[in-house]
Design a protein around this motif. Structure first.
Motif, PDB file in Angstrom:
ATOM      1  N   HIS A  39    -121.499  51.279  35.403  1.00  0.00           N
ATOM      2  CA  HIS A  39    -121.988  52.149  36.473  1.00  0.00           C
ATOM      3  C   HIS A  39    -121.932  51.419  37.808  1.00  0.00           C
ATOM      4  O   HIS A  39    -121.543  52.003  38.840  1.00  0.00           O
ATOM      5  N   ILE A  40    -122.293  50.159  37.816  1.00  0.00           N
ATOM      6  CA  ILE A  40    -122.248  49.372  39.056  1.00  0.00           C
ATOM      7  C   ILE A  40    -120.798  49.162  39.493  1.00  0.00           C
ATOM      8  O   ILE A  40    -120.452  49.318  40.669  1.00  0.00           O
ATOM      9  N   LEU A  41    -119.921  48.807  38.537  1.00  0.00           N
ATOM     10  CA  LEU A  41    -118.523  48.542  38.868  1.00  0.00           C
ATOM     11  C   LEU A  41    -117.813  49.772  39.407  1.00  0.00           C
ATOM     12  O   LEU A  41    -116.884  49.660  40.210  1.00  0.00           O
ATOM     13  N   SER A  42    -118.259  50.941  38.988  1.00  0.00           N
ATOM     14  CA  SER A  42    -117.577  52.166  39.399  1.00  0.00           C
ATOM     15  C   SER A  42    -117.703  52.426  40.898  1.00  0.00           C
ATOM     16  O   SER A  42    -116.938  53.222  41.456  1.00  0.00           O
ATOM     17  N   PHE A  43    -118.654  51.768  41.569  1.00  0.00           N
ATOM     18  CA  PHE A  43    -118.831  51.956  43.010  1.00  0.00           C
ATOM     19  C   PHE A  43    -117.995  50.975  43.828  1.00  0.00           C
ATOM     20  O   PHE A  43    -117.938  51.093  45.052  1.00  0.00           O
ATOM     21  N   ILE A  46    -111.093  49.383  44.610  1.00  0.00           N
ATOM     22  CA  ILE A  46    -110.104  49.022  43.601  1.00  0.00           C
ATOM     23  C   ILE A  46    -109.722  47.544  43.706  1.00  0.00           C
ATOM     24  O   ILE A  46    -109.622  46.832  42.699  1.00  0.00           O
ATOM     25  N   LYS A  47    -109.516  47.049  44.924  1.00  0.00           N
ATOM     26  CA  LYS A  47    -109.133  45.645  45.092  1.00  0.00           C
ATOM     27  C   LYS A  47    -110.203  44.717  44.539  1.00  0.00           C
ATOM     28  O   LYS A  47    -109.903  43.682  43.924  1.00  0.00           O
ATOM     29  N   THR A  48    -111.475  45.068  44.749  1.00  0.00           N
ATOM     30  CA  THR A  48    -112.567  44.245  44.228  1.00  0.00           C
ATOM     31  C   THR A  48    -112.586  44.288  42.708  1.00  0.00           C
ATOM     32  O   THR A  48    -112.833  43.273  42.055  1.00  0.00           O
ATOM     33  N   LEU A  49    -112.319  45.439  42.130  1.00  0.00           N
ATOM     34  CA  LEU A  49    -112.273  45.548  40.670  1.00  0.00           C
ATOM     35  C   LEU A  49    -111.168  44.680  40.083  1.00  0.00           C
ATOM     36  O   LEU A  49    -111.348  44.079  39.012  1.00  0.00           O
ATOM     37  N   ILE A  50    -110.033  44.609  40.764  1.00  0.00           N
ATOM     38  CA  ILE A  50    -108.947  43.757  40.293  1.00  0.00           C
ATOM     39  C   ILE A  50    -109.392  42.302  40.240  1.00  0.00           C
ATOM     40  O   ILE A  50    -109.108  41.570  39.279  1.00  0.00           O
ATOM     41  N   ARG A  51    -110.141  41.868  41.259  1.00  0.00           N
ATOM     42  CA  ARG A  51    -110.640  40.482  41.262  1.00  0.00           C
ATOM     43  C   ARG A  51    -111.715  40.275  40.205  1.00  0.00           C
ATOM     44  O   ARG A  51    -111.833  39.195  39.629  1.00  0.00           O
ATOM     45  N   CYS A  52    -112.511  41.324  39.946  1.00  0.00           N
ATOM     46  CA  CYS A  52    -113.578  41.203  38.952  1.00  0.00           C
ATOM     47  C   CYS A  52    -113.048  40.994  37.542  1.00  0.00           C
ATOM     48  O   CYS A  52    -113.780  40.503  36.663  1.00  0.00           O
ATOM     49  N   LYS A  53    -111.796  41.329  37.298  1.00  0.00           N
ATOM     50  CA  LYS A  53    -111.223  41.110  35.972  1.00  0.00           C
ATOM     51  C   LYS A  53    -111.150  39.625  35.628  1.00  0.00           C
ATOM     52  O   LYS A  53    -111.043  39.261  34.457  1.00  0.00           O
TER      53      LYS A  53
END
Length: 401
Positions: A39-43, A46-53
């Protein structure tokens, strides 16, 4: 047992009980924590999500899960345009296609649809030896499509609507000759490749059909409102194929002042943004008026939506006015990079490519500004700026290919 040990054991037992007094397994606790994390990641962008991987293998598995990418798409649909790919006549986008080897030629982008690119690579020793790819420039993932027979191949089109399905389709328009003793005519048919079903198959619900006399030289393509559109440089209509109903029809194109399209000196551009389809047709390069048409959501009627006044733009950037040696007149040298539909109409604008610059022009308040500069190129002649420069949307997406 010490009192300290009893306290820890009692506290641990309480932590494993839910509101109904039933015990919760460690797996259930972890699952609940994952729901909160997702739920937190969904906010996040996209670029930040790529780094979070890169945080951990567990985070990577959560972010790359198709269910999560679908959740992101649903919450942020329609996905905003982050930029554009600008492609010259002889240049493509250099993309590493294999860890073991690089393809000898760049990826030539054919189409951009909701974050995915359809592109091809040609073999330098044989121009008919082509490999087609579906590529996600955000995740750097790609899929090589099954081989396409070039003898009867006309045009490919990518159909992908992440709000409807996580899977994409590629449609191939093919040509066959219907010959008899008296005459021979070309007939066309469709094949489809589905990312979830595999190889090319004939679309049997669409019988072979001749092109209408007002449709020819197909090659450009757009996916809009559940339909694949094919159009050419001098056609009065475009082909429209509804991918759900599997029906094909012709869609009339608008022309200013009832002018006939011509092969030479014609600017023609069609693309969609935020579910709206736009079209530009200009035959007079000396005109400062650039009309923009919009299609209604029923896919039946065009209306004149905007006017772009090129005169103040040329006053600010005089390099976009060039002499036309064939007609001995001054003309506007530019091409259309793309449309951006804002959440509000006042935020909508068009991006123009003029010599060595990209200019943003706001439709409503008529203001404009330089977005960036380009390095001078040998290709920077008027022919490359008036309608012939290809461009494609860049949309950040976690869609799987």
């Amino acid at each position: 047992m010490s009192s300290c040990s009893r306290t820890k054991a009692q506290r641990s037992a309480r932590c494993r009980r839910n509101n109904n007094g039933l015990s919760s397994s460690p797996a259930k606790i972890v699952a609940d924590l994952d729901d909160v994390l997702l739920h937190i990641l969904s906010f996040l962008p996209i670029k930040t999500l790529i780094r979070c991987k890169r945080v951990s293998k567990h985070w990577r598995s959560l972010i790359t899960d198709p269910n999560f990418s679908n959740r992101i798409i649903s919450s942020k649909h329609p996905l905003p345009i982050s930029g554009f790919y600008l492609q010259g006549k002889r240049k493509g986008i250099q993309i590493r296609l294999s860890r073991r080897r690089n393809h000898p030629t760049p990826l030539i982008v054919v189409q951009s649809t909701n974050g995915l690119l359809l592109g091809l690579c040609t073999c330098p020793t044989n121009q008919f030896d082509r490999n087609y790819y579906v590529y996600n420039p955000t995740t750097k993932h790609k899929t090589l499509l099954p081989p396409v027979t070039m003898s009867d191949h006309v045009s490919l089109s990518l159909a992908f609507d992440p709000s409807q399905s996580p899977h994409y389709k590629v449609f191939c328009l093919r040509k066959t000759t219907n010959s008899s003793f008296y005459f021979a005519s070309d007939l066309y048919y469709l094949e489809v490749y589905s990312s979830n079903e595999g190889p090319w198959r004939r679309v049997v619900s669409v019988p072979s059909f001749p092109l209408p006399p007002t449709v020819n030289k197909l090659g450009n393509t757009v996916f809009w409102n559940g339909a694949v559109l094919w159009f050419g440089p001098n056609t009065r209509d475009c082909l429209s194929f509804d991918i759900n109903l599997e029906k094909i029809k012709t869609l009339p194109l608008p022309f200013p002042d009832h002018q006939e399209p011509t092969d030479v000196g014609t600017l023609r551009f069609m693309d969609q943004s935020r579910g709206n389809l736009y079209f530009i047709e200009v035959n007079d390069q000396s005109s400062s008026d650039l009309p923009v048409y919009e299609m209604d959501r029923n896919g039946s009627t065009w209306s004149l939506k905007y006017h772009v006044d090129l005169e103040p733009v040329a006053a600010a950037f005089p390099e976009m006015v060039m002499p036309d040696y064939n007609t001995d007149r001054w003309i506007y040298a530019f091409s259309v990079i793309g449309f951006v539909k804002g959440e509000m109409d006042a935020e909508s604008y068009i991006v123009l490519h003029i010599p060595e610059k990209a200019v943003k022009y706001n439709f409503i308040d008529k203001t404009f500004e330089k977005l960036c500069s380009f390095e001078p190129s040998q290709d920077d002649g008027v022919d490359n700026f008036y309608g012939s420069r290809r461009s494609f949307q860049f949309i950040e997406s976690l869609a799987n290919v």
